[in-house]
Design a protein around this motif. Structure first.
Motif, short mmCIF file in Angstrom:
data_model
loop_
_atom_site.label_atom_id
_atom_site.label_comp_id
_atom_site.label_asym_id
_atom_site.label_seq_id
_atom_site.Cartn_x
_atom_site.Cartn_y
_atom_site.Cartn_z
N LEU A 102 0.83 -1.21 0.00
CA LEU A 102 0.00 0.00 0.00
C LEU A 102 0.86 1.26 0.00
O LEU A 102 0.55 2.24 -0.69
CB LEU A 102 -0.95 0.00 1.19
CG LEU A 102 -2.09 -1.01 1.13
CD1 LEU A 102 -2.89 -0.98 2.43
CD2 LEU A 102 -3.00 -0.74 -0.05
N VAL A 103 1.95 1.25 0.77
CA VAL A 103 2.86 2.41 0.79
C VAL A 103 3.46 2.61 -0.59
O VAL A 103 3.49 3.74 -1.11
CB VAL A 103 3.95 2.23 1.86
CG1 VAL A 103 5.05 3.27 1.69
CG2 VAL A 103 3.36 2.32 3.26
N GLY A 156 0.82 4.02 -2.95
CA GLY A 156 0.52 5.43 -2.67
C GLY A 156 1.63 6.36 -3.13
O GLY A 156 1.37 7.39 -3.76
N ALA A 212 1.61 6.36 -6.98
CA ALA A 212 0.49 7.15 -7.51
C ALA A 212 0.77 8.64 -7.36
O ALA A 212 0.52 9.42 -8.29
CB ALA A 212 -0.81 6.77 -6.79
N ALA A 213 1.29 9.05 -6.21
CA ALA A 213 1.61 10.46 -6.01
C ALA A 213 2.69 10.91 -6.99
O ALA A 213 2.62 11.99 -7.57
CB ALA A 213 2.04 10.71 -4.57
N GLY A 234 -5.99 10.77 -1.82
CA GLY A 234 -6.19 9.33 -1.82
C GLY A 234 -4.87 8.58 -1.74
O GLY A 234 -4.76 7.57 -1.04
N ALA A 235 -3.86 9.07 -2.45
CA ALA A 235 -2.53 8.46 -2.39
C ALA A 235 -1.95 8.59 -0.98
O ALA A 235 -1.36 7.64 -0.45
CB ALA A 235 -1.61 9.09 -3.42
N ALA A 236 -2.14 9.74 -0.37
CA ALA A 236 -1.65 9.94 1.00
C ALA A 236 -2.39 9.01 1.97
O ALA A 236 -1.78 8.46 2.90
CB ALA A 236 -1.84 11.40 1.42
N LEU A 275 -3.59 6.06 1.22
CA LEU A 275 -3.01 4.73 1.01
C LEU A 275 -1.71 4.57 1.79
O LEU A 275 -1.46 3.54 2.42
CB LEU A 275 -2.72 4.51 -0.48
CG LEU A 275 -3.79 3.89 -1.33
CD1 LEU A 275 -3.31 3.81 -2.77
CD2 LEU A 275 -4.20 2.53 -0.84
N VAL A 276 -0.87 5.60 1.75
CA VAL A 276 0.40 5.54 2.48
C VAL A 276 0.14 5.44 3.98
O VAL A 276 0.77 4.63 4.67
CB VAL A 276 1.27 6.77 2.15
CG1 VAL A 276 2.48 6.86 3.06
CG2 VAL A 276 1.73 6.72 0.69
#
Length: 68
Positions: A14-15, A18, A21-22, A49-51, A53-54
């Motif tokens: 997930l990290v 994210g 994606a960012a 959303g990416a943040a 996920l991180v």
């Protein structure tokens, strides 16, 4: 040997997703810098959303080798 995904592995996945994606969102913004004036509302939502996920990924890391 277990064949499943652990919470630590899921957290790392997930990290990575994210951060990737960012990075892609910011790269698209840099490549199209002549067309727009900065990051728009849709990109802000995608970066949020990416943040998220991180952050979720980081909370899973300390849970170790338990199955996900």
């Amino acid at each position: 040997m277990r064949a499943g995904l652990t919470k630590r592995q899921l957290g790392l996945l997930l990290v990575a997703m994210g951060v990737g994606a960012a990075g892609l969102l910011l790269a698209v913004d840099l490549l199209g810098a002549g067309r727009s004036a900065g990051i728009g509302p849709a990109q802000r939502m995608a970066l949020g959303g990416a943040a998220l996920l991180v952050l979720v990924g980081l909370t899973l890391l300390p849970l170790g080798d338990r199955p996900a």
